[in-house]
Design a protein around this motif. Sequence first.
Motif, PDB file in Angstrom:
ATOM      1  N   ALA A 173       0.814  -1.218   0.000  1.00 19.87           N
ATOM      2  CA  ALA A 173       0.000   0.000   0.000  1.00 19.87           C
ATOM      3  C   ALA A 173       0.845   1.264   0.000  1.00 19.87           C
ATOM      4  CB  ALA A 173      -0.932   0.004   1.214  1.00 19.87           C
ATOM      5  N   ASP A 174       2.103   1.176  -0.448  1.00 19.65           N
ATOM      6  CA  ASP A 174       2.987   2.342  -0.444  1.00 19.65           C
ATOM      7  C   ASP A 174       2.538   3.363  -1.489  1.00 19.65           C
ATOM      8  OD1 ASP A 174       4.385   0.958   1.409  1.00 19.65           O
ATOM      9  OD2 ASP A 174       6.114   0.502   0.151  1.00 19.65           O
ATOM     10  N   THR A 175       2.349   4.606  -1.049  1.00 19.44           N
ATOM     11  CA  THR A 175       1.984   5.684  -1.970  1.00 19.44           C
ATOM     12  C   THR A 175       2.626   6.990  -1.496  1.00 19.44           C
ATOM     13  OG1 THR A 175      -0.047   6.221  -0.761  1.00 19.44           O
ATOM     14  CG2 THR A 175      -0.235   4.647  -2.586  1.00 19.44           C
ATOM     15  N   TYR A 176       2.726   7.941  -2.425  1.00 21.87           N
ATOM     16  CA  TYR A 176       3.216   9.277  -2.099  1.00 21.87           C
ATOM     17  C   TYR A 176       2.472  10.283  -2.976  1.00 21.87           C
ATOM     18  CZ  TYR A 176       6.124  13.453  -1.959  1.00 21.87           C
ATOM     19  OH  TYR A 176       6.557  14.748  -1.830  1.00 21.87           O
ATOM     20  N   ALA A 177       2.078  11.399  -2.384  1.00 21.59           N
ATOM     21  CA  ALA A 177       1.392  12.434  -3.156  1.00 21.59           C
ATOM     22  C   ALA A 177       1.746  13.794  -2.564  1.00 21.59           C
ATOM     23  CB  ALA A 177      -0.115  12.225  -3.126  1.00 21.59           C
ATOM     24  N   ASP A 178       1.878  14.793  -3.413  1.00 21.79           N
ATOM     25  CA  ASP A 178       2.062  16.158  -2.942  1.00 21.79           C
ATOM     26  C   ASP A 178       1.291  17.095  -3.870  1.00 21.79           C
ATOM     27  OD1 ASP A 178       4.365  17.764  -4.756  1.00 21.79           O
ATOM     28  OD2 ASP A 178       4.395  15.580  -4.891  1.00 21.79           O
ATOM     29  N   GLU A 179       0.784  18.163  -3.298  1.00 27.75           N
ATOM     30  CA  GLU A 179      -0.072  19.073  -4.068  1.00 27.75           C
ATOM     31  C   GLU A 179      -0.163  20.408  -3.346  1.00 27.75           C
ATOM     32  OE1 GLU A 179      -2.720  19.735  -7.424  1.00 27.75           O
ATOM     33  OE2 GLU A 179      -1.309  18.145  -6.921  1.00 27.75           O
ATOM     34  N   THR A 180      -0.332  21.480  -4.119  1.00 27.20           N
ATOM     35  CA  THR A 180      -0.679  22.782  -3.560  1.00 27.20           C
ATOM     36  C   THR A 180      -2.129  23.069  -3.915  1.00 27.20           C
ATOM     37  OG1 THR A 180       1.579  23.625  -3.748  1.00 27.20           O
ATOM     38  CG2 THR A 180      -0.181  25.244  -3.553  1.00 27.20           C
ATOM     39  N   VAL A 181      -2.973  23.199  -2.893  1.00 26.29           N
ATOM     40  CA  VAL A 181      -4.405  23.393  -3.089  1.00 26.29           C
ATOM     41  C   VAL A 181      -4.742  24.863  -2.834  1.00 26.29           C
ATOM     42  CG1 VAL A 181      -6.715  22.731  -2.329  1.00 26.29           C
ATOM     43  CG2 VAL A 181      -4.880  21.028  -2.378  1.00 26.29           C
ATOM     44  N   PRO A 182      -5.096  25.622  -3.872  1.00 26.48           N
ATOM     45  CA  PRO A 182      -5.464  27.030  -3.690  1.00 26.48           C
ATOM     46  C   PRO A 182      -6.959  27.185  -3.417  1.00 26.48           C
ATOM     47  CG  PRO A 182      -5.398  26.549  -6.017  1.00 26.48           C
ATOM     48  CD  PRO A 182      -5.081  25.253  -5.302  1.00 26.48           C
ATOM     49  N   TYR A 183      -7.325  28.308  -2.888  1.00 22.87           N
ATOM     50  CA  TYR A 183      -8.740  28.649  -2.810  1.00 22.87           C
ATOM     51  C   TYR A 183      -8.903  30.161  -2.898  1.00 22.87           C
ATOM     52  CZ  TYR A 183      -8.085  29.990   2.097  1.00 22.87           C
ATOM     53  OH  TYR A 183      -7.667  30.596   3.257  1.00 22.87           O
ATOM     54  N   TYR A 184     -10.110  30.545  -3.304  1.00 18.81           N
ATOM     55  CA  TYR A 184     -10.430  31.958  -3.490  1.00 18.81           C
ATOM     56  C   TYR A 184     -11.875  32.182  -3.049  1.00 18.81           C
ATOM     57  CZ  TYR A 184      -7.003  30.588  -7.063  1.00 18.81           C
ATOM     58  OH  TYR A 184      -5.951  30.006  -7.719  1.00 18.81           O
ATOM     59  N   GLY A 185     -12.194  33.392  -2.660  1.00 12.79           N
ATOM     60  CA  GLY A 185     -13.574  33.655  -2.279  1.00 12.79           C
ATOM     61  C   GLY A 185     -13.844  35.137  -2.058  1.00 12.79           C
ATOM     62  N   PHE A 186     -15.115  35.505  -2.000  1.00 12.29           N
ATOM     63  CA  PHE A 186     -15.456  36.885  -1.671  1.00 12.29           C
ATOM     64  C   PHE A 186     -16.834  36.925  -1.019  1.00 12.29           C
ATOM     65  CE2 PHE A 186     -17.990  36.733  -5.516  1.00 12.29           C
ATOM     66  CZ  PHE A 186     -19.033  37.625  -5.273  1.00 12.29           C
ATOM     67  N   THR A 187     -17.064  37.979  -0.258  1.00 13.17           N
ATOM     68  CA  THR A 187     -18.392  38.283   0.290  1.00 13.17           C
ATOM     69  C   THR A 187     -18.668  39.763   0.044  1.00 13.17           C
ATOM     70  OG1 THR A 187     -17.480  38.788   2.496  1.00 13.17           O
ATOM     71  CG2 THR A 187     -18.215  36.521   2.093  1.00 13.17           C
ATOM     72  N   TRP A 188     -19.895  40.049  -0.338  1.00  8.25           N
ATOM     73  CA  TRP A 188     -20.292  41.432  -0.640  1.00  8.25           C
ATOM     74  C   TRP A 188     -21.638  41.699   0.012  1.00  8.25           C
ATOM     75  CZ3 TRP A 188     -23.179  43.140  -5.581  1.00  8.25           C
ATOM     76  CH2 TRP A 188     -23.409  44.521  -5.542  1.00  8.25           C
ATOM     77  N   ALA A 189     -21.632  42.530   1.041  1.00  6.57           N
ATOM     78  CA  ALA A 189     -22.863  42.913   1.739  1.00  6.57           C
ATOM     79  C   ALA A 189     -23.491  44.086   0.993  1.00  6.57           C
ATOM     80  CB  ALA A 189     -22.564  43.277   3.187  1.00  6.57           C
ATOM     81  N   PHE A 190     -24.280  43.786  -0.030  1.00  9.20           N
ATOM     82  CA  PHE A 190     -24.829  44.834  -0.885  1.00  9.20           C
ATOM     83  C   PHE A 190     -26.071  45.480  -0.289  1.00  9.20           C
ATOM     84  CE2 PHE A 190     -26.747  40.871  -2.149  1.00  9.20           C
ATOM     85  CZ  PHE A 190     -28.074  41.180  -2.389  1.00  9.20           C
ATOM     86  N   LEU A 191     -26.663  44.870   0.741  1.00 10.62           N
ATOM     87  CA  LEU A 191     -27.761  45.457   1.506  1.00 10.62           C
ATOM     88  C   LEU A 191     -27.513  45.202   2.983  1.00 10.62           C
ATOM     89  CD1 LEU A 191     -30.884  44.282  -0.566  1.00 10.62           C
ATOM     90  CD2 LEU A 191     -29.875  46.578  -0.553  1.00 10.62           C
TER      91      LEU A 191
END
Length: 690
Positions: A453-471
């Motif tokens: 069951a030998d495995t190896y993994a590497d990754e860079t996981v980005p995320y983005y978001g916004f909130t806008w209180a328009f009222l």
Amino acid sequence: MQLQRLSLAALLAASAAQPVFAQTNDEPVPIEVVNVYGEPEKSSTATKLDLSVYETPQTVTVISRTQIDDFALDNINDLLRYTPGVTVESVETDRTYFTARGFDIVNFQYDGVGVPFSAGLSQGHQDTAVFEQVEVVKGAAGLITGLANPSATINYIRKRPTAELSGYVSLQAGPESSYRLEADVSGSITDRVRARVVMAKDDSESYLDRNENDNSVFYGVIEGDITDTTLLTLGYSQNQNDIRGSLSGALPMHYTDGSATDYDVDTSTAPDWAFRDIERRQTFVELRQQLGTNWSFNAHYTQNDIEQDSELFYVYGTPERETEIGLLGFASGYRADEKQKVLDVFINGTFPLLGQEHDLVFGYNKADIDLVGQSLYDHVNGYPVLGSDWAEGNTPRPDLQVYDTFTDGSQDNQEHESLYFATRLNLLDSLSVLLGARQMEVTQGGYSYGVNADTYADETVPYYGFTWAFLDNVSLYASYSEVFTPQSFVTPEFQPLGVAQGDNSEVGLKVQLNDGQATGTLAFFQSEQSNLGEYVGRVDGVNTYLGKTYDSEGAELELSGAVTDNLNMSFGYTWVDITDTTGAEVRTYVPRNLVKLAAAYNVPMLPKLVVGASVNWQDTVSTTSDAGVPVSQSSYALLDVFARYKLTDDVALALNVSNLTDEKYWNSLYWTQAYYGAPLQASASVTWSF
């Protein structure tokens, strides 16, 4: 897809997005009773960026201590059955999968610190007496947990000490001579030291034949102000499940002629000698150091020890309608010892820029898992064909030691290591952009039933978001994250399956009601996963999987909190559609439409009386048996009610009734076997608070 285009358009308009993650209590403040459903106030438990549910650009559901107590949600399975958008797939009495938005939930946290989920499913029954509330963040939330999955992240918020002496003792009596005793005491030891102790004992006889559950819980936590700017917290918990008559496998759902079975609700395949004992021990240490006015250093270390000892009787096959003959089975023993060590260190705070205050967090996380399991079973000879009296549980207990020559098992060693950061940039008073990333490495070694069951993994996981209180009290939000889930599965050729990858996006509206005491959310989501492991069968005694590509999209509508001064409510409607690359429906055991409503009403004419009810409805689900026979379950609804009356300021009586209409239903179609859910049941309790 239209939803995906809408999500990306919103993200481009805002230039960023984020998946949210649940988080730990950073402020050393006393715990207060939250008398509403959900989490209406701003809290540091939502994210390390100190966001409230309203400010978080994803759907967040909070089950408060008040709701847990009202509906007597004494274990995690019961609590999550009340959680909007979540399905509890009880495939056996003591093994459970959780799903959200069409995919399995594999992300779990305690006070915001992620715990790797090595087994893929939950075993035993985790008691809720230890927790102040439970948060469920929908969608991919891989920043803190280390696993980005488009289902949900479940964050268990543990009870913390209070400055003032307080507590309660509760005694509950239920069906079949069941009882539960629970106690919670908290207060100051000195001016600088506070402590809390929680204990619970739950001894219950199930509605299922020969099934009993003896559950014992202890939790102790102590915190001290080492200096005026330094807080140290130490905690320990132990949850012991001793289960008799534990199911391994479940009931057949059709006969050899293809017609559906229809057994009594209490029918079980487990003999009385079958048992499953599971002990969970958790030790944690937390240090918070204030760095000036706006910054703090935080270090969290958790060690989890999980031991399992079981002797089970697995029953499988398809019986004849007239004779009930045709089922087979084999006895097995299983011993497992799992150790998890998790370290999370981070610095968070605020900084000024262009006339606004902005938030920033960066940290390091490392988790080590060691799991050793041993199975004893005769997979060559199996067990003779059972007679027509298989439901009586008369199968004699074999001597499992004679199976030593067939001993098999697994050893799993995992190391998760990652760096992460997140920032909220408040461009305007009403507009915030959230940016972040997590760079991770996952190394796995060992074997599973003879397969490397030998495995190896590497990754860079980005995320983005916004909130806008328009009222005022109304905001628009969007979020986007990539999906990265290491898998330990092997293919039928015994090759590592590798990593499941994809993306996840969400757009929605949030609104605050009743002066912020309630929050409503309307969300649209879309996700894709490729190389997702799906079970295809056993080869030489080894479970094998193939990588599949699935698309999931849908919508959620939620409302929780005090909608009026006298009415608390938690409501959720979820629609989800899951297809493969050909457009065909997949994972059809997941309901496409799900409605969950729970409400409590303080009767104005009788101020000491609170009444409430919940309705959980799901539409038709289906699967295909191992024999290729379609199996389905029609839509159904479960109705629970409760009433609580305060005899005095300190003493309260309560009555809870579950499945009031005595609905008959399968617990899950996740597997090609199933057992029935609990019929109408009632319990009464008395609670003394001080």
